[in-house]
Design a protein around this motif. Sequence first.
Motif, PDB file in Angstrom:
ATOM      1  N   THR A 228       0.680  -1.034  -0.012  1.00 16.61           N
ATOM      2  CA  THR A 228       0.086   0.023   0.086  1.00 16.61           C
ATOM      3  C   THR A 228       0.954   1.169  -0.025  1.00 16.61           C
ATOM      4  O   THR A 228       0.757   2.283  -0.814  1.00 16.61           O
ATOM      5  CB  THR A 228      -0.931  -0.060   1.162  1.00 16.61           C
ATOM      6  OG1 THR A 228      -1.735  -1.228   1.361  1.00 16.61           O
ATOM      7  CG2 THR A 228      -1.822   1.128   1.078  1.00 16.61           C
ATOM      8  N   VAL A 229       2.088   1.340   0.844  1.00 17.10           N
ATOM      9  CA  VAL A 229       2.790   2.395   0.951  1.00 17.10           C
ATOM     10  C   VAL A 229       3.335   2.753  -0.345  1.00 17.10           C
ATOM     11  O   VAL A 229       3.406   3.877  -1.036  1.00 17.10           O
ATOM     12  CB  VAL A 229       3.856   2.414   1.917  1.00 17.10           C
ATOM     13  CG1 VAL A 229       4.985   3.201   1.789  1.00 17.10           C
ATOM     14  CG2 VAL A 229       3.322   1.896   3.430  1.00 17.10           C
ATOM     15  N   SER A 230       3.836   1.616  -1.056  1.00 13.53           N
ATOM     16  CA  SER A 230       4.689   1.995  -2.391  1.00 13.53           C
ATOM     17  C   SER A 230       3.599   2.216  -3.544  1.00 13.53           C
ATOM     18  O   SER A 230       3.968   2.921  -4.249  1.00 13.53           O
ATOM     19  CB  SER A 230       4.952   0.356  -2.643  1.00 13.53           C
ATOM     20  OG  SER A 230       6.182   0.585  -3.794  1.00 13.53           O
ATOM     21  N   ILE A 231       2.382   1.636  -3.363  1.00 19.61           N
ATOM     22  CA  ILE A 231       1.251   2.055  -4.396  1.00 19.61           C
ATOM     23  C   ILE A 231       1.112   3.663  -4.171  1.00 19.61           C
ATOM     24  O   ILE A 231       0.928   4.308  -5.197  1.00 19.61           O
ATOM     25  CB  ILE A 231       0.153   1.356  -4.438  1.00 19.61           C
ATOM     26  CG1 ILE A 231       0.514  -0.152  -4.715  1.00 19.61           C
ATOM     27  CG2 ILE A 231      -0.999   1.781  -5.355  1.00 19.61           C
ATOM     28  CD1 ILE A 231      -0.491  -1.087  -4.651  1.00 19.61           C
ATOM     29  N   ALA A 232       0.830   4.002  -2.896  1.00 21.03           N
ATOM     30  CA  ALA A 232       0.611   5.315  -2.732  1.00 21.03           C
ATOM     31  C   ALA A 232       1.731   6.244  -3.098  1.00 21.03           C
ATOM     32  O   ALA A 232       1.380   7.258  -3.613  1.00 21.03           O
ATOM     33  CB  ALA A 232       0.385   5.543  -1.078  1.00 21.03           C
ATOM     34  N   ASP A 233       2.952   5.964  -2.571  1.00 19.13           N
ATOM     35  CA  ASP A 233       4.070   6.692  -3.049  1.00 19.13           C
ATOM     36  C   ASP A 233       4.066   6.852  -4.668  1.00 19.13           C
ATOM     37  O   ASP A 233       4.216   8.099  -5.086  1.00 19.13           O
ATOM     38  CB  ASP A 233       5.524   5.880  -2.852  1.00 19.13           C
ATOM     39  CG  ASP A 233       5.796   5.935  -1.449  1.00 19.13           C
ATOM     40  OD1 ASP A 233       5.023   6.915  -0.503  1.00 19.13           O
ATOM     41  OD2 ASP A 233       6.590   5.325  -0.914  1.00 19.13           O
TER      42      ASP A 233
END
Length: 418
Positions: A228-233
């Motif tokens: 999730t963090v990576s997609i949001a970034d």
Amino acid sequence: MDIISSGNLVNIIRKTLNLIDGRLIHHGERVSYIINKMLTYENRYKKDEILSYTIAALLHDIGAYKNEELDKMVQFETTNVWGHSIYGYLFLKYLSPLHNIAEIVLYHHLDYNKLIKLNSPYEALAGYLNLADRIDVSLMYHEDIDVDKLFMEYLDTKFSKKALDLFKEADKEYHIINKLKDNTYMNELNQIFGEVSFAQDEKEAFIRMLIYSIDFRSEYTVMHTITTVSIADEIGILRGINEYEREILHYGALLHDIGKISTPISILEAPRKLTEEEMAIMKNHVLTSEYILKEYINPDILEIAISHHEKIDGSGYHRGLTVKELTIPQKILAVADIVSALCGKRSYKESFDKETILTIIKNDSDKGKLCPDTVECVSAHFDEIMDNVNRNTFETLHIYADIKKKYNDLNEKFLSFT
Ligand SMILES: [Fe+2]
Ligand SMILES: [Fe+2]
Ligand SMILES: [Fe+2]
């Protein structure tokens, strides 16, 4: 940007740990207080070393997130307590800045006469931790304790005599047991942790350790936060939000499911659709996240973390916010969270392919649930986003796989040893 002070980070860790199990509330804190007082009295280590050991003691049962060993752990006669000891050790060793001293946690339930055969440089400290842990567990069940009586028959078999002698001296000086009994230890502990000072990268490491160890409870959520963090970034960059927004989005994403610490594994891993009642419990994780984070973290980060289930038509939870009240980072995280869930394997489904994922989020966007600009951005750049996500999460995936493997190896080794 300084996203959180060292003291507040420790407060978040404490609050999260206290949500593991009602019977263990404050156990980590109390054990860390005992250790701090023993080491202060011993006067052998530098102040910052004592603080590191105090934090390791605070975290000593962090592996209990992973398995349901709490019943065993609160008994005085502990039988197989290797599970949480090994997980705690691996979390500290591979995910925290305390990697050098992680062994203390590994051996915190090992009988002293077996511990000394291992030639660990942390033999003495692990012995102290074992004793401190049992003192606190005994205090849970007894109004008062006489440590001489309590440990008499176990000296230098289960528990180290040196540890007991040190504890008794420290107790004489600092009245440890009394302060644990009347809860005045808490003020002192706040002061002790108020002196903690972590570098920026250490703070990040502690946040990650906390989040990853929560995700690690279930094999189905293990990659969720990091994905999730990576997609949001990635979406943040593509949507051209500014640096500050990218940063708060990153940390909001990292912390968004911290409240799942109090969601039962049976619900996290239900191999079917949740019942209404279970769904209500599941939805509670947002409130728990709010409870843990508020007061301690930048309010913009808090707002992002706790708004990830809001829908732009106001039909989401927990506040039913609508499009006007939601910021772009908040809307991005809502989409990132769903995409991450759809592309991950779950107890009730396999991972979906690209086409299915895009159809689902497009439908949600058409129905007025998800931000259309963000959904459009994901549709237009899906392959690019997922390539970067795969690259950025590769290392953590390997750490996870490694932790699992090392867990099995250590478990085998120690079960035959004890
Ligand atoms: Fe333990
Ligand atoms: Fe413990
Ligand atoms: Fe969530």
